[in-house]
Design a protein around this motif. Sequence first.
Motif, PDB file in Angstrom:
ATOM      1  N   MET A 108       0.828  -1.218   0.000  1.00 22.82           N
ATOM      2  CA  MET A 108       0.000   0.000   0.000  1.00 22.82           C
ATOM      3  C   MET A 108       0.857   1.260   0.000  1.00 22.82           C
ATOM      4  O   MET A 108       0.367   2.353  -0.222  1.00 22.82           O
ATOM      5  CB  MET A 108      -0.928  -0.019   1.222  1.00 22.82           C
ATOM      6  N   HIS A 130      -1.736   7.196  -2.530  1.00 21.85           N
ATOM      7  CA  HIS A 130      -3.068   7.606  -2.998  1.00 21.85           C
ATOM      8  C   HIS A 130      -3.293   7.203  -4.445  1.00 21.85           C
ATOM      9  O   HIS A 130      -4.423   6.961  -4.853  1.00 21.85           O
ATOM     10  CB  HIS A 130      -3.313   9.097  -2.774  1.00 21.85           C
ATOM     11  N   ALA A 144      -4.352   3.636  -4.352  1.00 19.98           N
ATOM     12  CA  ALA A 144      -5.770   3.556  -3.976  1.00 19.98           C
ATOM     13  C   ALA A 144      -6.653   3.898  -5.170  1.00 19.98           C
ATOM     14  O   ALA A 144      -7.638   3.215  -5.451  1.00 19.98           O
ATOM     15  CB  ALA A 144      -6.052   4.507  -2.819  1.00 19.98           C
ATOM     16  N   ARG A 145      -6.272   4.957  -5.867  1.00 18.45           N
ATOM     17  CA  ARG A 145      -7.081   5.391  -7.006  1.00 18.45           C
ATOM     18  C   ARG A 145      -7.067   4.345  -8.113  1.00 18.45           C
ATOM     19  O   ARG A 145      -8.015   4.233  -8.889  1.00 18.45           O
ATOM     20  CB  ARG A 145      -6.566   6.728  -7.547  1.00 18.45           C
ATOM     21  N   PHE A 204      -7.283  -1.966   7.343  1.00 15.53           N
ATOM     22  CA  PHE A 204      -6.251  -1.843   8.361  1.00 15.53           C
ATOM     23  C   PHE A 204      -6.472  -2.782   9.544  1.00 15.53           C
ATOM     24  O   PHE A 204      -7.603  -3.039   9.951  1.00 15.53           O
ATOM     25  CB  PHE A 204      -6.207  -0.399   8.896  1.00 15.53           C
ATOM     26  N   VAL A 218      -7.404   3.985  11.882  1.00 18.61           N
ATOM     27  CA  VAL A 218      -6.989   5.200  12.587  1.00 18.61           C
ATOM     28  C   VAL A 218      -8.197   6.114  12.842  1.00 18.61           C
ATOM     29  O   VAL A 218      -9.087   6.223  12.002  1.00 18.61           O
ATOM     30  CB  VAL A 218      -5.923   5.937  11.743  1.00 18.61           C
ATOM     31  N   SER A 275     -12.851  10.892  -0.204  1.00 21.15           N
ATOM     32  CA  SER A 275     -12.103   9.833  -0.897  1.00 21.15           C
ATOM     33  C   SER A 275     -12.586   9.668  -2.334  1.00 21.15           C
ATOM     34  O   SER A 275     -11.788   9.491  -3.252  1.00 21.15           O
ATOM     35  CB  SER A 275     -12.278   8.497  -0.166  1.00 21.15           C
ATOM     36  N   SER A 332     -11.576  12.666  -4.461  1.00 18.86           N
ATOM     37  CA  SER A 332     -10.146  12.688  -4.790  1.00 18.86           C
ATOM     38  C   SER A 332      -9.834  11.815  -6.011  1.00 18.86           C
ATOM     39  O   SER A 332      -8.793  11.969  -6.634  1.00 18.86           O
ATOM     40  CB  SER A 332      -9.323  12.229  -3.586  1.00 18.86           C
ATOM     41  N   ARG A 333     -10.724  10.911  -6.341  1.00 22.48           N
ATOM     42  CA  ARG A 333     -10.499  10.041  -7.501  1.00 22.48           C
ATOM     43  C   ARG A 333     -10.894  10.703  -8.807  1.00 22.48           C
ATOM     44  O   ARG A 333     -10.597  10.192  -9.891  1.00 22.48           O
ATOM     45  CB  ARG A 333     -11.331   8.759  -7.350  1.00 22.48           C
ATOM     46  N   LEU A 347     -15.849   2.182  -2.107  1.00 24.65           N
ATOM     47  CA  LEU A 347     -14.743   2.496  -3.023  1.00 24.65           C
ATOM     48  C   LEU A 347     -14.557   1.435  -4.109  1.00 24.65           C
ATOM     49  O   LEU A 347     -13.885   1.675  -5.106  1.00 24.65           O
ATOM     50  CB  LEU A 347     -13.436   2.686  -2.230  1.00 24.65           C
ATOM     51  N   GLU A 389       0.795   7.797  10.533  1.00 27.01           N
ATOM     52  CA  GLU A 389      -0.219   6.744  10.450  1.00 27.01           C
ATOM     53  C   GLU A 389      -1.557   7.317   9.987  1.00 27.01           C
ATOM     54  O   GLU A 389      -2.254   6.726   9.173  1.00 27.01           O
ATOM     55  CB  GLU A 389      -0.406   6.059  11.810  1.00 27.01           C
ATOM     56  N   GLN A 390      -1.888   8.504  10.540  1.00 26.14           N
ATOM     57  CA  GLN A 390      -3.154   9.127  10.181  1.00 26.14           C
ATOM     58  C   GLN A 390      -3.159   9.533   8.705  1.00 26.14           C
ATOM     59  O   GLN A 390      -4.120   9.267   7.976  1.00 26.14           O
ATOM     60  CB  GLN A 390      -3.370  10.351  11.074  1.00 26.14           C
ATOM     61  N   PHE A 411      -1.321   8.260   6.337  1.00 25.73           N
ATOM     62  CA  PHE A 411      -1.286   7.056   5.506  1.00 25.73           C
ATOM     63  C   PHE A 411      -2.679   6.450   5.375  1.00 25.73           C
ATOM     64  O   PHE A 411      -3.084   6.006   4.304  1.00 25.73           O
ATOM     65  CB  PHE A 411      -0.313   6.029   6.104  1.00 25.73           C
ATOM     66  N   TYR A 412      -3.408   6.482   6.472  1.00 27.65           N
ATOM     67  CA  TYR A 412      -4.774   5.932   6.447  1.00 27.65           C
ATOM     68  C   TYR A 412      -5.631   6.669   5.415  1.00 27.65           C
ATOM     69  O   TYR A 412      -6.307   6.061   4.586  1.00 27.65           O
ATOM     70  CB  TYR A 412      -5.398   6.057   7.831  1.00 27.65           C
ATOM     71  N   LEU A 413      -5.567   7.988   5.448  1.00 28.56           N
ATOM     72  CA  LEU A 413      -6.380   8.770   4.518  1.00 28.56           C
ATOM     73  C   LEU A 413      -5.884   8.626   3.079  1.00 28.56           C
ATOM     74  O   LEU A 413      -6.671   8.548   2.137  1.00 28.56           O
ATOM     75  CB  LEU A 413      -6.399  10.248   4.924  1.00 28.56           C
ATOM     76  N   MET A 414      -4.552   8.567   2.933  1.00 28.61           N
ATOM     77  CA  MET A 414      -4.003   8.430   1.576  1.00 28.61           C
ATOM     78  C   MET A 414      -4.338   7.060   0.989  1.00 28.61           C
ATOM     79  O   MET A 414      -4.515   6.929  -0.219  1.00 28.61           O
ATOM     80  CB  MET A 414      -2.494   8.660   1.599  1.00 28.61           C
ATOM     81  N   SER A 415      -4.440   6.062   1.851  1.00 26.20           N
ATOM     82  CA  SER A 415      -4.760   4.728   1.346  1.00 26.20           C
ATOM     83  C   SER A 415      -6.202   4.662   0.842  1.00 26.20           C
ATOM     84  O   SER A 415      -6.625   3.662   0.272  1.00 26.20           O
ATOM     85  CB  SER A 415      -4.559   3.676   2.447  1.00 26.20           C
ATOM     86  N   ARG A 416      -6.954   5.754   1.064  1.00 25.37           N
ATOM     87  CA  ARG A 416      -8.329   5.824   0.531  1.00 25.37           C
ATOM     88  C   ARG A 416      -8.385   6.679  -0.728  1.00 25.37           C
ATOM     89  O   ARG A 416      -9.448   6.922  -1.269  1.00 25.37           O
ATOM     90  CB  ARG A 416      -9.276   6.382   1.583  1.00 25.37           C
ATOM     91  N   GLY A 417      -7.233   7.224  -1.114  1.00 24.84           N
ATOM     92  CA  GLY A 417      -7.177   7.960  -2.379  1.00 24.84           C
ATOM     93  C   GLY A 417      -6.900   9.443  -2.235  1.00 24.84           C
ATOM     94  O   GLY A 417      -6.746  10.152  -3.222  1.00 24.84           O
ATOM     95  N   MET A 418      -6.850   9.930  -0.990  1.00 24.31           N
ATOM     96  CA  MET A 418      -6.600  11.364  -0.828  1.00 24.31           C
ATOM     97  C   MET A 418      -5.111  11.669  -0.960  1.00 24.31           C
ATOM     98  O   MET A 418      -4.280  10.915  -0.463  1.00 24.31           O
ATOM     99  CB  MET A 418      -7.055  11.828   0.558  1.00 24.31           C
ATOM    100  N   SER A 419      -4.804  12.781  -1.594  1.00 17.60           N
ATOM    101  CA  SER A 419      -3.405  13.210  -1.650  1.00 17.60           C
ATOM    102  C   SER A 419      -3.023  13.669  -0.242  1.00 17.60           C
ATOM    103  O   SER A 419      -3.888  13.871   0.613  1.00 17.60           O
ATOM    104  CB  SER A 419      -3.242  14.362  -2.632  1.00 17.60           C
ATOM    105  N   GLU A 474      -4.815  16.873   0.624  1.00 19.75           N
ATOM    106  CA  GLU A 474      -6.241  16.652   0.889  1.00 19.75           C
ATOM    107  C   GLU A 474      -6.432  16.004   2.261  1.00 19.75           C
ATOM    108  O   GLU A 474      -7.349  16.342   3.007  1.00 19.75           O
ATOM    109  CB  GLU A 474      -6.860  15.752  -0.196  1.00 19.75           C
ATOM    110  N   LEU A 486      -8.388  17.598   5.492  1.00 17.58           N
ATOM    111  CA  LEU A 486      -9.538  16.915   6.092  1.00 17.58           C
ATOM    112  C   LEU A 486      -9.331  16.723   7.598  1.00 17.58           C
ATOM    113  O   LEU A 486     -10.251  16.905   8.392  1.00 17.58           O
ATOM    114  CB  LEU A 486      -9.794  15.568   5.406  1.00 17.58           C
ATOM    115  N   ILE A 487      -8.112  16.388   7.987  1.00 11.70           N
ATOM    116  CA  ILE A 487      -7.820  16.209   9.418  1.00 11.70           C
ATOM    117  C   ILE A 487      -8.023  17.539  10.156  1.00 11.70           C
ATOM    118  O   ILE A 487      -8.609  17.587  11.234  1.00 11.70           O
ATOM    119  CB  ILE A 487      -6.380  15.676   9.609  1.00 11.70           C
TER     120      ILE A 487
END
Lengths: 261, 471
Positions: free
Chosen positions: A55, A80, A83-84, A91, A95, A109, A112-113, A167, B419-420, B422-430, B433, B437-438
Amino acid sequence: MSDDAILTIEALKADVAAEELGILKALDLQVCKGEVHAIMGPNGSGKSTLAKVLMGHPGYRPTSGRALFDGSDLLAMEPHDRARAGMFLAFQYPVEVPGVSIANFLRTSMQSRLKEGDDLDLFDFQDLLLDRMKLLEMEPSFAERSVNDGFSGGEKKRNEILQMAVLKPKLVLMDETDSGLDIDALKVVASGVNTLRQEDPDMAIVLITHYQRILDYITPDVVHVMVDGRIVRSGGPEVALWLEEEGYASWREAEEQAAAI
Amino acid sequence: MPNNELVEVLDLDQYKYDFRTDDKPVFRTEPGLSEDVVHAISAHKEEPEWMLEFRLKAYQLYLRKPMPTWGADLSDLENVLDQIYYYVRPQDRMKNSWEDVPDNIKTTFDKLGIPEAEQKVLAGVGAQYESEMVYHSLKKEWDEQGVIFDSIEDGLKNHPDIFRKYFASVIPPADNKFAALNSAVWSGGSFVYVPPGVHLDTPLQAYFRVNQERMGQFERTLIIIDEGAQAHYIEGCTAPVYSTESFHSGVIEIVVAKNARFRYTTIQNWSNNMYNLVTQRALVNERGTMEWLDGNLGSKATMKYPSCYLVGEEAHGSILSIAYAGDGQHQDTGGKVVHAASHTTSSIVSKSISKGTGRSSYRGLCKVYEGSTSARSNVECDALLINDTARTDTYPYIEIEEQSANVGHEATVSKIGDEQLFYLMSRGMSEEEAMALIVRGFIEPIAKQLPLEYAVELNRLIEIEMEGSVG
């Protein structure tokens, strides 16, 4: 390499970024569309590291080998972008994001795509979200809660499945999703995953776990045993059952012997 | 007096914004402050004798009081104070040219989606604005209920009795150096009176009124909410205030009478050369409720601690504040609650965000006087650091003279973690972004208290501020 491959890993090695400590040692793996691969192994075998490296977690650094995701060079992509492109990591420890509702989190999310300048249609999104929650038999009010903030272990994992449902990834990495769940919560989560598999038979899953238990509910096509950064055995579901009886001790002994020679 | 130049203020500004000047005579006092300047201001405003005396006395107090040595770094301020013009006739301020407004301000306006006509008003270069129509129809409604919503000058002229009764009763000139300064040279601001029992549903928005007369750098506002009345006043807006001046020192005085309820909302976003030193305080009587909702963005240094003096039994005061300190900025903000009667309650919730070399300090006072039995107060301050170079401090002062008081204080500091992100980026956010959001989530408890259009603008503004924060 199969035409159907969604993920191909060849001789992948990786370190923890801060230290040159080999965690993954020349790992090979191929996952095809629609397949469920279980990766089992003892603590410290590198299972979770594999999920994080795939990831793009900043705490790990691939040092050699390669990984292709849907034909693209995965290791060259930002998290990202992975993900896209259709990768999703459920996880082990989701978090908390205080003050951000699940709905808002998912809307961001999805937004962002899109291409720069395109706006997500909020009504379409709302319909999608409600539809997904209905599919997973969740209360709509759940989406109004702050992401993982004060959630129980089971709620956190269900939230991961909801995100997956919205997603719609091509490949899901499930990192010890079963850990910390009681049997009821485990069944709920597994049934969510199975519902999504039925809906999209092409969705592939790499399921990382300590225990055979979750495999009673999500049937794997292939089971891999991972020890010390390598896959040491692959086979059908029978491997998991066998492992349940034997434990990992036999590999450890074999390793020690190999090292002694 | 060389009055051929309109807005030359500091060299700093000239350099930064490269102003051209108009060749028009205006009324403006000499640079720097003297007794003559105070006389000139009062004369120009055609004030009664008592106000002139008040100003002159305040001026003497100002000279005697030392510069604060705590809070933000004010070591450069003396130079600034010697050079600024203490009074420019408000209508003369508005004649800057749109072309002179810096591009970064225009870009921010565009990103906020503010129409050009409105942008010009915000930048101080336009006078006409469609909302005047709205304002006039509201004004008719207010007039019928006996509500006064006027400029502070008109308040003094047209309602001398009530004005004199309350003016400087909450914040006397001797309160602090800048209250003294403001008392000597104040100009602009609002005068509000809401008669007993009147409940206003529509917020009083200074926004409408200041279009007719721009807010000055020494604004003075006096608000009286009479018995059982209820109102909400909104001042400022989240769009950057573009000002050619580099010093703002306001005084906001509020009287909340018995059983009355009042909320004062202000979001200010100053240009980053600004010293912003404001005294704002409410006197809250028996069973009255006062709520401050205070947002501070921009400026070079801000010192601002909205206060509630709870002087009647069961009075309640609440202070919600949010501060954003970007590169090179220091937000020294917080709140003060003073319990001077029994069964009074208060709460302070303060949130700050610091980015780059920005620094935010929470400075708060909770005081409970002896005899103010069963007072309760709760203070919560949360700081969010965007990166390692940002700084935050907490200075909570708690003075309790009463055994039966119940006072709580909680402070948290968090940093946006890997970690925070990475969590958001793993959903597609740069990364940007994800950070935005945080931060939005962090300020959500305060943003949700804002009128919707302000909350949206505040969120958008934070997003803009977060751009370029990665790397």
